[in-house]
Design an enzyme around this catalytic site. Sequence first.
Site, mmCIF file in Angstrom:
data_model
loop_
_atom_site.group_PDB
_atom_site.id
_atom_site.type_symbol
_atom_site.label_atom_id
_atom_site.label_comp_id
_atom_site.label_asym_id
_atom_site.label_seq_id
_atom_site.Cartn_x
_atom_site.Cartn_y
_atom_site.Cartn_z
ATOM 1 N N ARG A 68 0.840 -1.194 0.000
ATOM 2 C CA ARG A 68 0.000 0.000 0.000
ATOM 3 C C ARG A 68 0.880 1.250 0.000
ATOM 4 O O ARG A 68 1.984 1.253 0.542
ATOM 5 C CB ARG A 68 -0.930 -0.007 1.209
ATOM 6 C CG ARG A 68 -2.036 -1.060 1.134
ATOM 7 C CD ARG A 68 -2.884 -1.074 2.376
ATOM 8 N NE ARG A 68 -2.087 -1.465 3.545
ATOM 9 C CZ ARG A 68 -2.543 -1.422 4.790
ATOM 10 N NH1 ARG A 68 -3.777 -0.989 5.027
ATOM 11 N NH2 ARG A 68 -1.781 -1.797 5.798
ATOM 12 N N SER A 78 6.959 -3.985 6.482
ATOM 13 C CA SER A 78 6.864 -4.746 5.234
ATOM 14 C C SER A 78 7.775 -4.154 4.162
ATOM 15 O O SER A 78 8.463 -4.882 3.438
ATOM 16 C CB SER A 78 5.413 -4.783 4.741
ATOM 17 O OG SER A 78 4.899 -3.474 4.589
ATOM 18 N N ASP A 108 -5.750 -13.223 6.824
ATOM 19 C CA ASP A 108 -7.092 -13.568 6.346
ATOM 20 C C ASP A 108 -8.045 -12.379 6.340
ATOM 21 O O ASP A 108 -8.788 -12.172 5.379
ATOM 22 C CB ASP A 108 -7.700 -14.675 7.221
ATOM 23 C CG ASP A 108 -7.039 -16.026 7.016
ATOM 24 O OD1 ASP A 108 -6.367 -16.202 5.983
ATOM 25 O OD2 ASP A 108 -7.193 -16.898 7.887
ATOM 26 N N LYS A 109 -8.046 -11.604 7.431
ATOM 27 C CA LYS A 109 -9.035 -10.535 7.553
ATOM 28 C C LYS A 109 -8.807 -9.418 6.539
ATOM 29 O O LYS A 109 -9.690 -8.610 6.296
ATOM 30 C CB LYS A 109 -9.061 -9.985 8.974
ATOM 31 C CG LYS A 109 -7.832 -9.218 9.401
ATOM 32 C CD LYS A 109 -7.977 -8.664 10.823
ATOM 33 C CE LYS A 109 -8.049 -9.775 11.835
ATOM 34 N NZ LYS A 109 -8.024 -9.288 13.228
ATOM 35 N N GLN A 110 -7.621 -9.364 5.920
ATOM 36 C CA GLN A 110 -7.330 -8.342 4.914
ATOM 37 C C GLN A 110 -7.607 -8.813 3.489
ATOM 38 O O GLN A 110 -7.551 -8.022 2.548
ATOM 39 C CB GLN A 110 -5.861 -7.902 5.020
ATOM 40 C CG GLN A 110 -5.502 -7.226 6.328
ATOM 41 C CD GLN A 110 -4.029 -6.883 6.414
ATOM 42 O OE1 GLN A 110 -3.324 -6.839 5.402
ATOM 43 N NE2 GLN A 110 -3.536 -6.643 7.628
ATOM 44 N N HIS A 132 -3.773 -19.912 1.858
ATOM 45 C CA HIS A 132 -4.862 -20.398 2.719
ATOM 46 C C HIS A 132 -6.155 -19.997 2.032
ATOM 47 O O HIS A 132 -6.286 -18.871 1.555
ATOM 48 C CB HIS A 132 -4.768 -19.780 4.109
ATOM 49 C CG HIS A 132 -5.825 -20.246 5.071
ATOM 50 N ND1 HIS A 132 -6.225 -21.563 5.163
ATOM 51 C CD2 HIS A 132 -6.564 -19.569 5.991
ATOM 52 C CE1 HIS A 132 -7.154 -21.677 6.100
ATOM 53 N NE2 HIS A 132 -7.383 -20.487 6.610
ATOM 54 N N GLY A 158 6.380 -19.579 8.059
ATOM 55 C CA GLY A 158 7.221 -19.046 6.997
ATOM 56 C C GLY A 158 8.705 -19.203 7.248
ATOM 57 O O GLY A 158 9.476 -19.485 6.317
#
Length: 491
Positions: A68, A78, A108-110, A132, A158
Amino acid sequence: MANYFNTLNLRQQLAQLGKCRFMGRDEFADGASYLQGKKVVIVGCGAQGLNQGLNMRDSGLDISYALRKEAIAEKRASWRKATENGFKVGTYEELIPQADLVVNLTPDKQHSDVVHTVQPLMKDGAALGYSHGFNIVEVGEQIRKDITVVMVAPKCPGTEVREEYKRGFGVPTLIAVHPENDPKGEGMAIAKAWAAATGGHRAGVLESSFVAEVKSDLMGEQTILCGMLQAGSLLCFDRLVEEGTDPAYAEKLIQFGWETITEALKQGGITLMMDRLSNPAKLRAYALSEQLKEIMAPLFQKHMDDIISGEFSSGMMADWANDDKKLLTWREETGKTAFETAPQYEGKIGEQEYFDKGVLMIAMVKAGVELAFETMVDSGIIEESAYYESLHELPLIANTIARKRLYEMNVVISDTAEYGNYLFSYACVPLLKPFMAELQPGDLGKAIPEGAVDNAQLRDVNEAIRSHAIEQVGKKLRGYMTDMKRIAVAG
């Protein structure tokens, strides 16, 4: 959007739950060549994102990271991780339109927000990858019909994905193609190349489905992998302290006990773990595990039922929408438990001492592994998938507790796993309290004295342990991984 699994008829549900094929080494003869010369853009640079990217680059692929704008402008973690490792970094708008494969490795939530952002930017005929399948199966994300959707799911954190690759090996991996999104019939070729690029083909690859991966993954992490370890830690610590054990010693026995016990599990399954006990202790551990299975079976079945129906996912997504109120409350409460706040023990505990004084912990591991496996298989999941999502991953999770107790486990696992862990442990702790009150001397914190055993009883217990289905499939899969490592090292 509707839960994808719930849109399928029963025959389709059973077919996807039961999809599991162990792939031969010869199927990966082309390695990662299908993706060479193509642009692979990874979204997200967490543990899976960074380490898969490092492996894929070392395998000759063109890897860059889409982040982003604010993450780049503010030079967030990141951005730092990607740039410090020499990767090209750009915004979604800069990198996604040229990508042949976009790999979504965000939490997951993103996923929905990420997919809604990148999908309009993706070129016609590109591919979208996941590690996933929650977004596809549980959220029911709709992907453009010209886009191929694949999954490569390493069955390790990871960091382990990277370390095994550097050793010339890899980690067991599930791959899948979403049946609603394979317009050119190239999904399996993409997934195989991606798996080979991470090194997974050297440890064993299961051809699975998005559905089977999600349902088995959720069940494993909620019950034996995280929930049982958390409930067991809290129960065992409190019991030891109630009996007068030094809290520091009790904490160390549990914190490092799980890792020591499950190391035997990793090398030789439940059979080897139980063989580390004296004969009287083995008989007692077996009896305790049978009691635990009877008590906990309805709880394991409820979790599986709620996962299959989508009840679990809908509840968790409601908590997402409520700013993770339940998750954050449970996390805070866990941090204040007596186990988490106990002082550190400076003395040494020998390896065998963890077994001799942890008979109940061994019984909990055996009961939890077998129950998770049995419950998954009873629900239509194939044995190999159930093994990887129960016994195989347990030593890896136990290692996180050895580092910084339950705090570290809950930091390392996904928010999805953490939420499910709390659901299970909050139900399991009160469920097992009457059982804990009936323990005998030697079950926990003290060794069971050597003594005479009934030969026939010992024979029958040994046979029951070794003949369980998880021991049969585990022996086959561990043997395959050993053979693969031997071939990889020789090569």
